[in-house]
Structures are given as C-alpha cells and as structure tokens.
Design an enzyme around this catalytic site. Structure first.
Site, PDB file in Angstrom:
ATOM      1  N   ARG A  35      11.157  49.530  50.256  1.00  0.00           N
ATOM      2  CA  ARG A  35      11.635  48.209  50.652  1.00  0.00           C
ATOM      3  C   ARG A  35      11.500  47.953  52.153  1.00  0.00           C
ATOM      4  O   ARG A  35      10.931  46.958  52.550  1.00  0.00           O
ATOM      5  CB  ARG A  35      13.101  48.025  50.233  1.00  0.00           C
ATOM      6  CG  ARG A  35      13.612  46.616  50.518  1.00  0.00           C
ATOM      7  CD  ARG A  35      15.062  46.449  50.126  1.00  0.00           C
ATOM      8  NE  ARG A  35      15.258  46.561  48.686  1.00  0.00           N
ATOM      9  CZ  ARG A  35      16.432  46.396  48.103  1.00  0.00           C
ATOM     10  NH1 ARG A  35      17.511  46.137  48.814  1.00  0.00           N
ATOM     11  NH2 ARG A  35      16.550  46.495  46.794  1.00  0.00           N
ATOM     12  N   HIS A  81       7.304  42.415  41.578  1.00  0.00           N
ATOM     13  CA  HIS A  81       8.448  42.578  42.482  1.00  0.00           C
ATOM     14  C   HIS A  81       9.679  41.899  41.887  1.00  0.00           C
ATOM     15  O   HIS A  81       9.972  40.737  42.200  1.00  0.00           O
ATOM     16  CB  HIS A  81       8.102  41.969  43.853  1.00  0.00           C
ATOM     17  CG  HIS A  81       8.993  42.417  44.966  1.00  0.00           C
ATOM     18  ND1 HIS A  81       8.940  43.689  45.492  1.00  0.00           N
ATOM     19  CD2 HIS A  81       9.952  41.768  45.665  1.00  0.00           C
ATOM     20  CE1 HIS A  81       9.821  43.802  46.461  1.00  0.00           C
ATOM     21  NE2 HIS A  81      10.459  42.645  46.597  1.00  0.00           N
ATOM     22  N   TYR A 126       7.114  22.706  47.696  1.00  0.00           N
ATOM     23  CA  TYR A 126       6.438  21.713  48.534  1.00  0.00           C
ATOM     24  C   TYR A 126       5.234  22.295  49.269  1.00  0.00           C
ATOM     25  O   TYR A 126       4.260  21.597  49.502  1.00  0.00           O
ATOM     26  CB  TYR A 126       7.414  21.141  49.567  1.00  0.00           C
ATOM     27  CG  TYR A 126       8.592  20.427  48.964  1.00  0.00           C
ATOM     28  CD1 TYR A 126       8.421  19.317  48.141  1.00  0.00           C
ATOM     29  CD2 TYR A 126       9.887  20.859  49.216  1.00  0.00           C
ATOM     30  CE1 TYR A 126       9.501  18.665  47.577  1.00  0.00           C
ATOM     31  CE2 TYR A 126      10.981  20.211  48.668  1.00  0.00           C
ATOM     32  CZ  TYR A 126      10.786  19.122  47.849  1.00  0.00           C
ATOM     33  OH  TYR A 126      11.855  18.472  47.297  1.00  0.00           O
TER      34      TYR A 126
END
Length: 748
Positions: A35, A81, A126
């Site tokens: 991580r 993931h 967006y």
C-alpha cells in the site's frame, strides 16, 4: 440436509497476545509492501501500478481518445484494487497534476485541481483521462515476457507484479507514503540528470555518491523555485538517504512592486497570500500596502506584493516573508523503498541507482530471452515450411490421400509436430512460388536477429551498451531542462519587530505613579501634559518609535517595551504594572530610549554608579532583570545619557551641596552591578542623611542645571572647572542658596 457439527478439536487455541501480535504484524507488512511504499523497480505503489495497467488494458494510450475517469476507476477497483473509489480516483488525479508530478503519468481533461487546492478536482463522472506519453516507458515492454504475473484479489485475472520501467521512475517522480513504523519522502528529479548518473554507474560500477552528484545536482521540483541548501547538505542527503532540502520562492522587481513567479513544491499561492494578509491585519507587517494574485493561464504563478513606499528595502522585506511564510520551506527527504529483495529499507543514491540498474538489466535480459525464444520457434516453423515447398506435390498427395496426414508427414520428412501442424494450416494462396522466396527472406532475417540476440545475451558488455543506448534514447525523447534553480543561500531570518515599525521621533513619558505614554515628536513638554489627580510628571526620554523603551524601578530592576506599543500621549496612558511585575513596594523611577549601543549612566543615591550600554537594560521578562545593585537604604537616580564617552564630563552632586566633576572616561563600563564610587560621602555625613542628589554627563557646549527646590544654578562646561577633581573625591561646596541640592539636569 444435515447440519455440520464442529467439535472442540476443530478450533485452534492461541494465546491472545500471540494472536494479536501476529495479526498486527501481518497488517503492518501488508501496509508496507502492498500500500504505502513504492518499489525501486518501477517507482510505483500498488494502486498506482494497477491504475496504469488498467488504463493500458482499456486502450487508453496517449494516442487514444480520452475516456471518463469513472470508467477507469471502476475497472481498477473491480478487477485489481478492492478499496474505496475516492482514494483510487485521488491517486489517479495526483498522477495527472503537472504541479504534483515532475513527469505526469496520466493526461487529464477537465478540472484536476489547482496549486491553490490540489484536492479541488471535479468528481470522476465529469473528468476524462488517458495515459500520458511518458507512461509508455512503464508499459512498452509489458507484453514481452518482462513481468511476473500474479493473480488478482479474487483469482480470476492476472496482473503484473511490477511494470518493466525503462527509466528510474522512482527518482523522476518521487513519492510520499506513510506505512506502519516507517515513511517515505522521495523528491522528484530531472530525467536527463538521472540518466547521466545511471550511465556513469553503468560504465563504472565503483562510482561513488559524490561522483554521481556531479550529474544529479539536487532534486528538481515541478513548480520550479530555488533550492538554497548548501552543497554539503545535499551531498550528505544523497550519501545517507535521508535529510531535508530547503526551497525558496523566486521573485523579481517590477517597478516598485514585488512579483513572485515560482513557489516551493506543494505550496498553495492562496495560503501564502493568507499568511501575509494575516500579518498585515495583525499590524505586524506595516511595510506592505497591498497584495494581489494575478495568476492566469499564461502566468501560473504571479503574486504581487505592493510595498508601502519606495523607501522600503525589498530584500529585507522578502527575507522576512521567507522566514515567516511558506515562501521558504524545508522538504523532508527519506529514500525508504522496497528493494529487489522485497524488503523495505533506506538507501543512498548509489544503492538506489544500482538496484534499479540491476532490475533493468534483468528486465532487458528477460525481454531479449523472450524474443530469442520467439525467433527460434519461428525459425523452426519456417524450416518445416521450406521442406514442404521443396516437396509440395508429395505433401499435397499425402494430405489428400491420408486420413491422418500429420503423423505421415512427420515420418516422411522428419518433421516435428509443430512443423507438421504449420504445414497443415497453410492456405492455398500461400502455396505460390513467391511465398517460398518470402519465407526464405524471413528466415534469413530471423537468423541474423537470432545471432544478434545471442551475441548480446552472451556478452555483458554488449548488454550494458544496449541499456545505455536505450536510456539515452528515452532521455532524448522525454527529457527537459531543470526547473528548480540551485542557489546556495543562508536560511532567511525574520525582521525584528522594531525593524518593521516606521522610525518616527517619539517622547516616552512616565508619571510618579508609574503611568506611561508616548507622544509623537520631540517638541512636546512632558510637564505640560495632563495627569491624573494626585499624579504628576516623573521622567521622559526622547527616541524613535522603532526602538525599545527601558524603565528602571526603585529596586534597580530594568524592563523594556517597544515604543510603538505604548499608548498615545493624547490619553492619560496605562500603568506599567499592567505590563510588568515589579517587586512589592517598588516604584518606577526613570525611562531611557535610544539605540542599543548608546551608553547611559546608572547611579544610586549612595554615590555609586557605572556606565553601560542601553541594550544591557533590555529584558523580555515581565519581572525584568536586576541591573543596578543598591546598597542598603539607597534609591535609584534617573538614567543619564552619556553623549561622549571620551570627552564627556561627569557631574555629580550631594544633597548637602557638594559638587564634583571629572572626565567620564575615568568610570569603567559594566554590564550590571553596584558600580564604582562616583563621589565621596563620608560615613558621618551619610549617617546624618547626606545622599547623592544627582549624576549627569555633559558634553562640550552643554550646560548643567543644579536644582535646589524651585531654584537652579546654571553651570557651563567651563564653569565645571571650579569643581574639577578625581573620581570618588568629596568635591567642592556650591554657592550659598544651593546648599540643599535636589537634582541635576541638562539645559535645553
């Protein structure tokens, strides 16, 4: 259906301490390895690697059309993931921000944040994104046998364990991460400089860190700015793998204004303006009149600082702002990465580059070996095809007449199963005579390629040359000029509060009851000011508004305050006891203001005193500090300025009318204490109540006033010769009418 029955033996009994320790260590290693920390090979954390790979699988190359970011994030979290979509999207946005990454990996379209607020990006529904051209250095060799493939989280797909990076991305883009018990902070670097260092290490493996730093001068941040750390500090950073780099903004003069054109890495322009404005609102920055943010598309950073007047020292002003705002900041560096052995650790520059070059050498070897296997397999097939063309009629006859032509062909022409299968899969159109020439030509080309590949794989020197040439080609394609200037400077120092205040003439006045105020100018007469009922004028001193006013109480303790903080003389002032904490029963006796190096005379009514610098009276404590030691029963006399330490004449008088004059140079200079005897007061006279009424220093051309109640005697410089003597003598008696001296003063 029967229910499963579990017995006591189906469970493992583990002590709680052992279970908790094992669980925490497992979690810690997961955070470290999967991580938070990047790998030295491709310089990526797992989430970044999965984003890049998922985008390549979606066909979002640099030449492709942009696709909604939500599509990419969905593929990443759905296939590779299994974590939060917002965290995944934020990681992708970071790789697209040109002010965060030195060489962005993602090409974003839409609002991907700004330097003012990097997390102000639009929602993933967006924005659109695709891979940046630089990402090709991580993916170009992925399908060439260079990567180890591991199952994804649910075992349904495969993902690359590491990407085959053609460049040391770890140093180029850097990275930050916080794991369990460790962290990493790797600054970005310039591609051309890093490649030059890699080539130096390739050609000479014994190259030292100092020699590598001839190429890698310092980090190179995407926002530019200046790196002001010393060369020794930067070398120490690269030799140890941890340290700090000091950055500073770049500014220039434009008329009478200051224009800031570049900021340190990860510094928000809005925050800088907010920090400066806060100082202005607190009246701690009177040198600045206005601030403007004129940043636009053509000028990503353009902050304007307008000074109050053209007399402001811009260099001193900016030095103050560097020290008190984020215009100058220190960037922590910690080269803590996961190495080729899969273990985290802090490495110096040479170790980092050596490990990456070892990874690169392994990657290129695997790529060449994979290609060699392909060439050998194809040559094997081509040899079979050529045999078929040489015996085309017999091959056709066998295929037409035999039920199982494959074993017959293998036995008749000595073919392998692969060759026989290739012959059987030939299309009729490929049986033309021209195809035989094409196959022979392809065979010759592949033979030459096979020899070249084997030559490189069998020669470490040739392999090194190939890696070097590929590094140079990538540096030529993706490299650019350094953005962060290297200018060795000392760390900025904030201006003293008094330096920020305009220098204006002021007169500081204290009353008998210890009330203080400051009047503008030196023309004011303190005796004419209004005082509270029962209060009256005590002492006054003339100085400048940017100087410290010093106060002396009856116990011999000194205190100081900036003159500009004192209330105006238009009011009745404020009590000094509100600012200071004098001893019980002590009263304020005197005030002095001037430059720190100015000298003053401190004396007590016992006839002792000494010369000292005004800065020795400075104290930041509310309780002040003991500066004048008083003999028993003695009081403090007013502080007397020393105009001329060489030619000045010290005049002192007792309450019984004895006056003594001598050069002030006879009196030693001390920092604190009781001082030396100024005038002799015999024990019997002291017992009868005689004290020293005053002590002052007059320069040539000045007159001394000897006060006896409301009357005064004016003594000029030449008149003091009648009372001349040596220090600590008794002195001479003053004329009749001045036998009871109350104080001494200087004539205006």
């Amino acid at each position: 259906m029967t229910e499963d029955k579990f017995t006591h033996g189906d469970y493992e009994r583990v002590p709680l301490r052992t279970y908790a320790e094992r669980a925490y260590l497992d979690y810690a290693m997961y955070v470290v390895l999967d991580r938070a920390l990047p790998h030295v090979g491709d310089g990526l954390k797992p989430v970044q690697r999965r984003i890049i790979y998922a985008m390549s699988e979606l066909g979002l190359s640099a030449a492709a059309k942009h696709k909604k970011s939500a599509r990419t994030v969905g593929d990443v979290i759905g296939k590779f993931h299994p974590h939060g979509d917002s965290a995944c999207y934020e990681a992708m946005v970071l790789m697209a921000q040109p002010f965060s990454y030195r060489y962005p990996l993602v090409d974003g379209q839409g609002n991907f944040g700004s330097p003012d607020d990097p997390k102000s990006f639009a929602a993933m529904r967006y924005t659109e994104s695709r891979l940046a051209p630089y990402a090709r250095t991580l993916l170009a060799e992925l399908g060439q046998g260079t990567a180890d493939w591991v199952p994804n989280f649910d075992g349904t797909l495969k993902e690359p364990k590491l990407l085959p990076a053609r460049l040391p991305n770890l140093l180029l883009n850097g990275g930050q991460g916080i794991a369990v018990g460790m962290a990493t902070d790797i600054p970005p670097h310039n591609l051309r400089e890093v490649v030059a260092a890699c080539i130096r290490l390739l050609e000479k493996p014994s190259t030292s860190v100092v020699e590598l730093c001839e190429h890698i001068q310092a980090p190179d941040f995407p926002t530019g700015g200046e790196i002001i750390s010393s060369r020794a500090d930067i070398l120490a950073l690269y030799e140890t793998g941890h340290g700090a780099v000091r950055q500073r903004a770049i500014w220039e003069r434009e008329g009478e204004e200051v224009i800031i054109t570049a900021l340190p890495h990860q510094v928000s322009p809005a925050k800088v303006l907010e920090q400066i404005a806060a100082q202005m609102q607190a009246k701690k920055l009177p040198l600045v009149a206005d601030l403007r943010d004129e940043s636009d598309h053509e000028h990503p950073t353009r902050l304007v600082i307008v000074p109050r007047s053209n007399r402001v020292d811009l260099d001193a002003l900016m030095d103050h702002l560097f020290a008190t705002t984020d215009l100058e900041r220190s960037v922590r560096v910690n080269f803590n990465v996961i190495g080729n052995d899969g273990k985290p650790g802090v490495r110096n520059l040479r170790e980092l580059l050596s490990e990456w070059l070892a990874y690169r050498r392994q990657t290129v070897t695997r790529r060449l070996g994979y290609r060699l296997d392909q060439v050998v397999d194809r040559l094997h097939v081509l040899e079979g095809l050529l045999i078929a063309y040489l015996n085309i009629d017999e091959v056709i006859h066998i295929i037409r007449t035999e039920d199982k032509p494959k074993p017959v062909l293998m036995e008749r022409f000595g073919l392998t199963g692969t060759q026989a299968e290739a012959i059987l899969e030939l299309k009729l159109r490929h049986l033309a005579r021209l195809e035989e020439f094409k196959i022979q030509g392809e065979k010759d080309e592949l033979e030459a390629e096979r020899k070249g590949l084997e030559s490189i794989l069998n020669s470490p020197r040739k392999l090194t040359r190939l890696i070097r040439d590929e590094l140079l080609a990538d540096a030529e394609q993706y490299g650019d000029e350094r953005r962060s200037r290297l200018v060795e400077r000392d760390a900025a120092q904030a201006l003293k509060e008094t330096d920020l205040v305009p220098s204006e003439p002021v007169t500081v006045v204290i009353s008998e009851n210890g009330w203080v105020r400051a009047a503008k100018g030196h023309e004011i007469k303190p005796e004419d000011l209004n005082y509270r009922a029962g209060d009256d004028f005590m002492a006054a001193s003339r100085g400048r508004s940017n100087q410290l006013a010093c106060f002396l109480d009856s116990s011999g303790r000194s205190y100081s305050l900036p003159a500009h903080e004192l209330p105006s003389a238009r009011s009745l002032g404020e009590p000094l006891t509100g600012r200071f904490s004098p001893p019980a029963g002590a009263a304020f006796r005197s005030v002095a203001i001037g430059a720190p190096e100015e000298r003053v005379l401190l004396a007590s009514s016992a006839g002792y005193g000494f010369i000292t610098s005004l800065e020795n009276l400075y104290s930041r404590q509310k309780a002040g500090k003991q500066i004048l030691t008083l003999p028993s029963g003695a009081d403090v006399l007013p502080i007397a300025p020393v105009a001329d330490a060489e030619e000045g004449v010290l005049v002192c008088a007792t309450s019984e009318g004895y006056l003594l004059a001598y050069y002030v140079a006879e009196l030693p200079e001390l920092a604190r204490g009781k001082g030396n005897k100024l005038i002799n007061i015999p024990p019997k006279a002291r017992k009868d109540g005689e004290t020293m009424a005053g002590a002052i220093v007059i320069a040539s051309g000045q007159d001394c006033l000897v006060w006896a109640g409301q009357r005064y005697l004016r003594l000029s410089w030449s008149d003091t010769e009648n009372y001349w003597g040596e220090r600590a003598q008794r002195g001479r008696k003053l004329p009749r009418g001045f036998q009871k001296v109350t104080r001494l003063g200087l004539a205006d």
